[in-house]
Scaffold this motif. Structure first.
Motif, PDB file in Angstrom:
ATOM      1  N   VAL A  19       0.827  -1.204   0.000  1.00  0.00           N
ATOM      2  CA  VAL A  19       0.000   0.000   0.000  1.00  0.00           C
ATOM      3  C   VAL A  19       0.862   1.255   0.000  1.00  0.00           C
ATOM      4  O   VAL A  19       0.607   2.192  -0.742  1.00  0.00           O
ATOM      5  N   LEU A  20       1.907   1.275   0.809  1.00  0.00           N
ATOM      6  CA  LEU A  20       2.782   2.451   0.838  1.00  0.00           C
ATOM      7  C   LEU A  20       3.458   2.676  -0.504  1.00  0.00           C
ATOM      8  O   LEU A  20       3.695   3.807  -0.905  1.00  0.00           O
ATOM      9  N   THR A  21       3.744   1.611  -1.194  1.00  0.00           N
ATOM     10  CA  THR A  21       4.349   1.743  -2.509  1.00  0.00           C
ATOM     11  C   THR A  21       3.381   2.398  -3.488  1.00  0.00           C
ATOM     12  O   THR A  21       3.785   3.156  -4.355  1.00  0.00           O
ATOM     13  N   ALA A  22       2.113   2.118  -3.326  1.00  0.00           N
ATOM     14  CA  ALA A  22       1.120   2.610  -4.276  1.00  0.00           C
ATOM     15  C   ALA A  22       0.618   4.015  -3.956  1.00  0.00           C
ATOM     16  O   ALA A  22      -0.164   4.557  -4.710  1.00  0.00           O
ATOM     17  N   ILE A  23       1.062   4.620  -2.871  1.00  0.00           N
ATOM     18  CA  ILE A  23       0.587   5.949  -2.507  1.00  0.00           C
ATOM     19  C   ILE A  23       1.607   6.986  -2.963  1.00  0.00           C
ATOM     20  O   ILE A  23       2.669   7.120  -2.377  1.00  0.00           O
ATOM     21  N   ASP A  86       1.052  -0.399  -8.475  1.00  0.00           N
ATOM     22  CA  ASP A  86       1.204   1.057  -8.418  1.00  0.00           C
ATOM     23  C   ASP A  86       0.701   1.699  -9.715  1.00  0.00           C
ATOM     24  O   ASP A  86      -0.028   2.690  -9.680  1.00  0.00           O
ATOM     25  N   ASP A  87       1.067   1.117 -10.856  1.00  0.00           N
ATOM     26  CA  ASP A  87       0.598   1.637 -12.140  1.00  0.00           C
ATOM     27  C   ASP A  87      -0.927   1.576 -12.222  1.00  0.00           C
ATOM     28  O   ASP A  87      -1.571   2.504 -12.703  1.00  0.00           O
ATOM     29  N   TYR A  88      -1.490   0.490 -11.736  1.00  0.00           N
ATOM     30  CA  TYR A  88      -2.950   0.348 -11.731  1.00  0.00           C
ATOM     31  C   TYR A  88      -3.581   1.423 -10.847  1.00  0.00           C
ATOM     32  O   TYR A  88      -4.559   2.070 -11.237  1.00  0.00           O
ATOM     33  N   ALA A  89      -3.009   1.632  -9.658  1.00  0.00           N
ATOM     34  CA  ALA A  89      -3.536   2.651  -8.739  1.00  0.00           C
ATOM     35  C   ALA A  89      -3.450   4.042  -9.368  1.00  0.00           C
ATOM     36  O   ALA A  89      -4.379   4.839  -9.253  1.00  0.00           O
TER      37      ALA A  89
END
Length: 160
Positions: A19-23, A86-89
């Motif tokens: 989650v932290l990677t995707a923020i 991350d790209d999807y987010a």
């Protein structure tokens, strides 16, 4: 540490890491936090594996270098998977059909690479450890992976 608690902690740490990677808003602080979480996750996973493998001293001498190498290579694949999430987010609200196809193709490549890596490492490990212990290790890795994937599936929204 009790097994149920260890598994929950392992899952939570993995999810926090992902989650932290995707923020994107935490980009400046991300590196130190991510490294600390990765270290905690690795240590807890290793303790979990150690508890259930029940290796003799001589088996441990063969297994742990293999384990460390496998985890190193697995992390490279997991980093690609995290980047895909991350790209999807980042593109969730504006995902085109072309983006969706590209992401699915990347996902399938990542899955294939994971299987290839497992096959390679488990064939190698099978030469040095009893087959039942190799199977047990594969089960442990699969259980951890299944828990993380289950939690991710619950958190990641379906494509619009």
């Amino acid at each position: 540490m009790k097994t149920g608690y260890r598994i929950k902690l392992l899952t939570i740490l993995a999810l926090i890491l992902i989650v932290l990677t995707a923020i994107p808003s935490l980009a400046g602080e991300k590196t130190d936090t991510m490294e600390a979480l990765k270290d905690a996750l690795k240590a807890d996973k290793k303790a979990y594996i150690e508890q259930y493998m029940q290796l003799t001293q001589s088996e441990g001498k063969e297994f742990w270098p293999y384990y460390n190498s496998y985890q190193f290579d697995l992390q490279k694949i997991n980093d690609r998977f995290i980047k895909l999430i991350d790209d999807y987010a980042q593109n969730y609200n504006n995902l085109s059909d072309q983006d969706a196809v590209k992401m699915v193709n990347e996902y399938l490549i990542i899955e294939r690479d994971q299987v290839k890596q497992k096959e390679l490492y488990f064939r190698t490990l099978n030469k040095t450890l009893p087959a039942k212990k190799v199977a047990r290790y594969l089960q442990l890795e699969n259980k951890i992976n299944a828990m993380v994937r289950f939690e991710l599936a619950a958190k990641i929204p379906l494509v619009k």
